[in-house]
Design an enzyme around this catalytic site. Structure first.
Site, PDB file in Angstrom:
ATOM      1  N   GLU A 293       0.791  -1.237   0.000  1.00  0.00           N
ATOM      2  CA  GLU A 293       0.000   0.000   0.000  1.00  0.00           C
ATOM      3  C   GLU A 293       0.821   1.283   0.000  1.00  0.00           C
ATOM      4  O   GLU A 293       0.366   2.292   0.545  1.00  0.00           O
ATOM      5  CB  GLU A 293      -0.898  -0.004   1.242  1.00  0.00           C
ATOM      6  CG  GLU A 293      -0.157   0.118   2.594  1.00  0.00           C
ATOM      7  CD  GLU A 293       0.142  -1.212   3.266  1.00  0.00           C
ATOM      8  OE1 GLU A 293       0.163  -2.228   2.540  1.00  0.00           O
ATOM      9  OE2 GLU A 293       0.350  -1.232   4.485  1.00  0.00           O
ATOM     10  N   HIS A 326      -8.478  -3.581  -0.533  1.00  0.00           N
ATOM     11  CA  HIS A 326      -7.603  -3.724   0.640  1.00  0.00           C
ATOM     12  C   HIS A 326      -6.552  -2.606   0.670  1.00  0.00           C
ATOM     13  O   HIS A 326      -6.427  -1.876   1.654  1.00  0.00           O
ATOM     14  CB  HIS A 326      -6.925  -5.099   0.594  1.00  0.00           C
ATOM     15  CG  HIS A 326      -5.977  -5.358   1.725  1.00  0.00           C
ATOM     16  ND1 HIS A 326      -6.312  -6.113   2.818  1.00  0.00           N
ATOM     17  CD2 HIS A 326      -4.700  -4.959   1.938  1.00  0.00           C
ATOM     18  CE1 HIS A 326      -5.294  -6.176   3.649  1.00  0.00           C
ATOM     19  NE2 HIS A 326      -4.298  -5.475   3.134  1.00  0.00           N
ATOM     20  N   GLU A 327      -5.811  -2.482  -0.411  1.00  0.00           N
ATOM     21  CA  GLU A 327      -4.697  -1.521  -0.410  1.00  0.00           C
ATOM     22  C   GLU A 327      -5.212  -0.083  -0.373  1.00  0.00           C
ATOM     23  O   GLU A 327      -4.562   0.796   0.193  1.00  0.00           O
ATOM     24  CB  GLU A 327      -3.793  -1.737  -1.616  1.00  0.00           C
ATOM     25  CG  GLU A 327      -3.236  -3.161  -1.774  1.00  0.00           C
ATOM     26  CD  GLU A 327      -2.475  -3.677  -0.567  1.00  0.00           C
ATOM     27  OE1 GLU A 327      -2.058  -2.871   0.287  1.00  0.00           O
ATOM     28  OE2 GLU A 327      -2.305  -4.908  -0.461  1.00  0.00           O
ATOM     29  N   GLU A 349      -3.652  -4.303   9.300  1.00  0.00           N
ATOM     30  CA  GLU A 349      -3.997  -5.418   8.418  1.00  0.00           C
ATOM     31  C   GLU A 349      -5.354  -6.035   8.735  1.00  0.00           C
ATOM     32  O   GLU A 349      -6.072  -6.433   7.835  1.00  0.00           O
ATOM     33  CB  GLU A 349      -2.896  -6.478   8.459  1.00  0.00           C
ATOM     34  CG  GLU A 349      -1.545  -5.953   7.975  1.00  0.00           C
ATOM     35  CD  GLU A 349      -1.576  -5.414   6.554  1.00  0.00           C
ATOM     36  OE1 GLU A 349      -2.593  -5.602   5.850  1.00  0.00           O
ATOM     37  OE2 GLU A 349      -0.590  -4.788   6.141  1.00  0.00           O
TER      38      GLU A 349
END
Ligand SMILES: [Zn+2]
Length: 870
Positions: A293, A326-327, A349
């Site tokens: 990320e 997610h990122e 996370e």
């Protein structure tokens, strides 16, 4: 970061065990870190890469503050050679003291530096690696011939291999990067290009705009023959960066990012703060991570970002969408607000792993993504109910142990705990807490309690105590339901453990929802506080953990179990999955008969939703793995094939017009399972389709192509293996090539497994495909693969980036169930640093677990199957 799930976690085999006595200071919160009396404010860095020679040079000016008199300035550096060092206002050249163990460089002066602001100027050279850490090169075949692109990967602590720096998440600074690059190449970093000037030497000088204050592990740089497709989304320039000629594969990711960005701007209550957001694809893969990320410049390996309509499957597309979600969540949760130290990695996370699903479900409810997450959560629960587990928040002594924290507990249990807490306080209260947390800590660092405090401040229901119970101690609660007196319902809490060490009593304040009692019955249960509802048993049967958002196992008394199973068809898919997963787990560990699970499989209605049938198939495949080589396997397989047949008859081999993705995913799972079960019809049809495809390329695409090749590869003879090998050599697409090589390791024929292992040591598979090939063999023949990696240890270590080596070797053995493998793995553990053994402990517990199930549970299953033949 999206870590590579198959490996569970990564550790540093090559990293030195521990601190040399002396300077690294133990801070108040108990970890080894740099001294805090000197802190950076800003880095101005100029890098000149020499990619052909795998080296680079750098000049750096660090503006820093000295808080108290000192004669040394200490920072992180690894594999860096210093050519010059100078401090503003000082004529004296400091002595450079390198500590290669702690990866520090100290600049030592003869007299103390007074408190104040200074500029430290450094000239240095560094290394471009061939595995994905620090600044690294990835080679690929382009139409113009062999090409090399370079990228960076710094989490958790490899920025120090690129620029000498305070390489700790809690030290935030401004980074101003300038690059001397060959003309014609595209350079990408966190921020947009501020200026670009062509030089007389055939190079260009590219200066990027200053970053906001951020942690060093989020810095990014890439250089290569790239193209960028982009689109304005609000005030953000969103781009996907690919190698020249590949822009057609970038569209899916660009659309997904454009769709998600406004959702996140709203959810977090703070607009994405950088002017641009790039998604950069690189060829190859890492044994540690799939995507990272970096703020404003998210890196992915091709397979996690690019969609090729001819090759990608429905599962690939869903996975890519989820990885993008997610990122992107990290751009706020992790990048804008960052954990102070690696102890709280889970906060990054676990949150991003939860958010990826929340956002995906918002835009693609038809994917039923929450149902799909349950499999990952089960993996975490299995780990968490055996020896070798650890709390979600786990002390990380130094950066070398930090890679330890990237595992299923951090990601999947973390995600499950956040999901549980959100459903406990409600969506609105949780989001309000998150918004305040982001607003109050933007550009800063936090610990986990900062988040709980913000949620508690806005929510009538408080979560801190519950959150502590689930994050500060390891393990899985067991909520048992019985019906004393036949009318009331009682819930009691104990601990679910698969081995002696994980049976130690423990208490959690566990939020439990029971369906069919009131509207529905919500209660917090702990070891000392059972909950009782009177007059609760009606003609509908109570279901524990309704909605399945609680992180615990559920056990039913025999009457209540029979009642729940009797109404299986009327349960929600979530609760059907709950019964399936819990009955297998309780059955394997002796809390209930394993035949409860088989009885459920026996009545597995082929009319159930795709996700539920798919889960059944996956559980059956897992049980078949335990049956490997056992006398009962043939009977089990006949039973299993017969139970899966109706569902397969429904979905068939071929995609139907307009069918939902879930049917495609079910088809793929059923075919994989039936192939594993050596279903003769499936194997014959795959061979027929494969032969037809060889003469008519293009007759198979997407998932169909993958299912056929995968099945043929598993049942390959030598001639077919050679055909597959030739296909791999010819493949142009990097992701396709990797898969084709991995299939060479999937053959059930032991002689072909040997050939695959031998092939991994040649230059034939690419450097990053070779370890995948060995892993594929380990899936079928762990003992064979283990013997191979041990007898070629140095060569195999060179295939894997240093952070992943212990984990990679452990993963080769971890699928075994032979106690002899446990002994071999224990011997291996003695050869790696103590701080790297956590992953080995988890694998040992898993091997013993399988052995116990095989010896203690399968005999009863055999008798049951004999009475319920296929
Ligand atoms: Zn992540």
């Amino acid at each position: 970061m999206k870590f590579v799930l198959a490996l569970v976690a990564a550790l540093v085999a090559a990293a030195p065990a521990l601190a040399a006595p002396g300077h690294p200071k133990r801070t108040a919160i108990g970890h080894v870190a740099l001294p805090t009396n000197v802190r950076p404010l800003r880095y101005d860095v100029t890098i000149t890469p020499d990619a052909p020679n795998l080296t680079f040079s750098g000049q750096e000016k660090i503006q820093l503050t000295v808080a108290s008199p000192t004669n040394r300035i200490e920072l992180n550096a690894a594999d860096i050679a210093f050519r010059k060092a100078a401090l503003s206002g000082r004529a004296e050249r400091p002595k450079v003291v390198l500590d290669t163990t702690q990866q520090t460089a100290a600049f030592v002066f003869s007299t103390p530096i007074a408190p104040g602001h200074y500029t430290l100027s450094l000239d240095f050279t560094g290394v471009i690696y061939e595995q994905a850490s620090g600044l690294f090169a990835l080679d690929y075949q382009a139409e113009t011939g062999k090409q090399r692109a370079i990228f960076t990967q710094f989490e958790n602590s490899d920025a120090r291999r690129f620029i000498p720096s305070w390489d700790e998440p809690g030290v935030k600074s401004v980074f101003a990067l300038t690059v001397h690059a060959p003309a014609g190449q595209m350079a990408i970093s966190n921020m947009p290009v501020a200026s670009s000037v062509a030089g007389a030497d055939g190079r260009q000088t590219i200066r990027f705009a200053d970053t906001p204050k951020m942690s060093s592990y989020l810095l990014f740089f890439a250089l290569g023959d790239f193209e960028r497709v982009h689109r304005m989304v609000g005030k953000t320039d969103v781009g996907v960066v690919v190698r020249r000629g590949m822009t057609s594969q970038a569209q899916f990711a660009l659309d997904a990012a454009a769709q998600l960005l406004p959702y996140y701007n709203d959810y977090f209550g703070v607009d994405y703060p950088l002017p641009k957001l790039d998604f950069i694809a690189g060829p190859g893969r890492s044994q540690f991570f799939a995507a990272m990320e970096n703020w404003g410049a998210i890196y992915y390996f091709d397979y996690a970002l690019l969609v090729d309509p001819k090759l990608s499957t429905e599962a690939d597309k869903q996975g890519i969408y989820v990885d993008i979600a997610h990122e992107m969540a990290h751009q706020w949760f992790g990048d804008l607000v960052t954990m102070a130290w690696w102890d709280d990695l889970w906060l990054n996370e676990g949150f991003a792993s939860w958010m990826e699903n929340k956002a995906t479900d918002h835009f693609h409810p038809e994917w039923k993504i929450w149902l799909q997450t349950k499999g990952g959560e089960q993996g975490a629960m299995r780990t968490d109910s055996r020896g070798g587990t650890h709390p979600v928040i786990t002390p990380i002594k130094d950066v070398f142990a930090a890679a330890n924290a990237f595992d299923g507990i951090t990601y999947q249990k973390g995600h499950a705990v956040i999901h549980m807490l959100e459903s406990y306080v409600g969506e609105d209260a949780f989001r309000a807490g998150v918004r305040n947390y982001i607003a109050h800590h933007a550009y800063g660092n936090t610990v986990t309690d900062d988040l709980w405090r913000e949620v508690d401040a806005v929510s009538p229901k408080k979560i801190t105590d519950i959150a502590h119970d689930f994050t500060l101690q390891a393990g899985v609660p067991l909520i048992a339901m019985d019906s004393p007196g036949g009318k009331s319902v009682r819930l009691t809490q104990s601990r679910f453990g698969a081995d002696a060490v994980s049976k130690t009593p423990r208490t959690w304040r566990t939020p439990v929802t029971v369906w069919n009692i009131g509207e529905p019955w919500k209660v917090v249960v702990s070891a000392g506080r059972p909950a009782v509802a009177t007059d609760a048993v009606t003609r509908n049967c109570p279901i524990v953990n309704a909605g399945q958002t609680g992180y615990f196992r559920s056990a039913y008394s025999p009457e209540l179990w029979a009642c729940a199973v009797g109404m299986f068809d009327r349960l929600t898919p979530e609760d059907q999955l709950g019964l399936i997963y819990d009955s297998r787990a309780l059955g394997e560990t002796g809390y209930a008969p394993l035949t409860d699970f088989l009885a459920l499989a026996d009545k597995a209605p082929s009319a159930a939703t795709s996700e539920v049938v798919r889960t059944f198939a996956q559980q059956i495949a897992a049980l078949d793995g335990l049956y490997d080589g056992q006398p009962g396997q043939a009977a089990f397989r006949a039973f299993a094939r017969a139970r899966l047949a109706p569902a397969f008859a429904r979905v068939g081999w071929d995609k139907k017009p307009g069918e939902p993705d879930s049917e495609a995913l079910l088809r793929s799972t059923l075919l994989a399972t039936l192939s594993q079960l050596d279903d003769p019809g499936v194997v014959a049809e795959a061979r027929r389709r494969f032969a037809a495809w060889l003469t008519a390329p293009g007759s198979l695409t997407g998932a169909q192509r993958q299912m056929v090749i995968r099945t043929v590869a598993a049942h390959a003879d030598a001639a077919t293996w050679d055909q597959l090998h030739a296909l791999g050599q010819k493949a142009v697409d990097i992701t396709d090539k990797t898969r084709l090589y991995a299939y060479l390791g999937a053959s059930h024929d032991p002689a072909l497994a040997d050939r695959a292992l031998a092939l991994s040591l040649t230059k034939d598979p690419s450097a990053t495909d070779a370890p995948e090939l060995i892993s594929a063999v380990a899936n079928v023949y762990p003992d064979k693969a283990w013997a191979f990696v041990m007898s070629h240890r140095a060569q195999v270590e060179a295939m894997v980036e240093p952070t992943s080596r212990t984990t990679y070797f452990t993963s080769i053995a971890s699928g075994a169930r032979d106690p002899a493998m446990a002994a071999r793995l224990t011997a291996f553990a003695a050869t790696v640093p103590a701080s790297a053994r956590g992953e080995v402990d988890k694998a040992l517990a898993a091997i013993r677990y399988r052995h116990d199930v095989v010896t203690q549970r399968l005999p009863a299953a055999d008798s049951w199957i004999a009475a319920h033949p296929g």
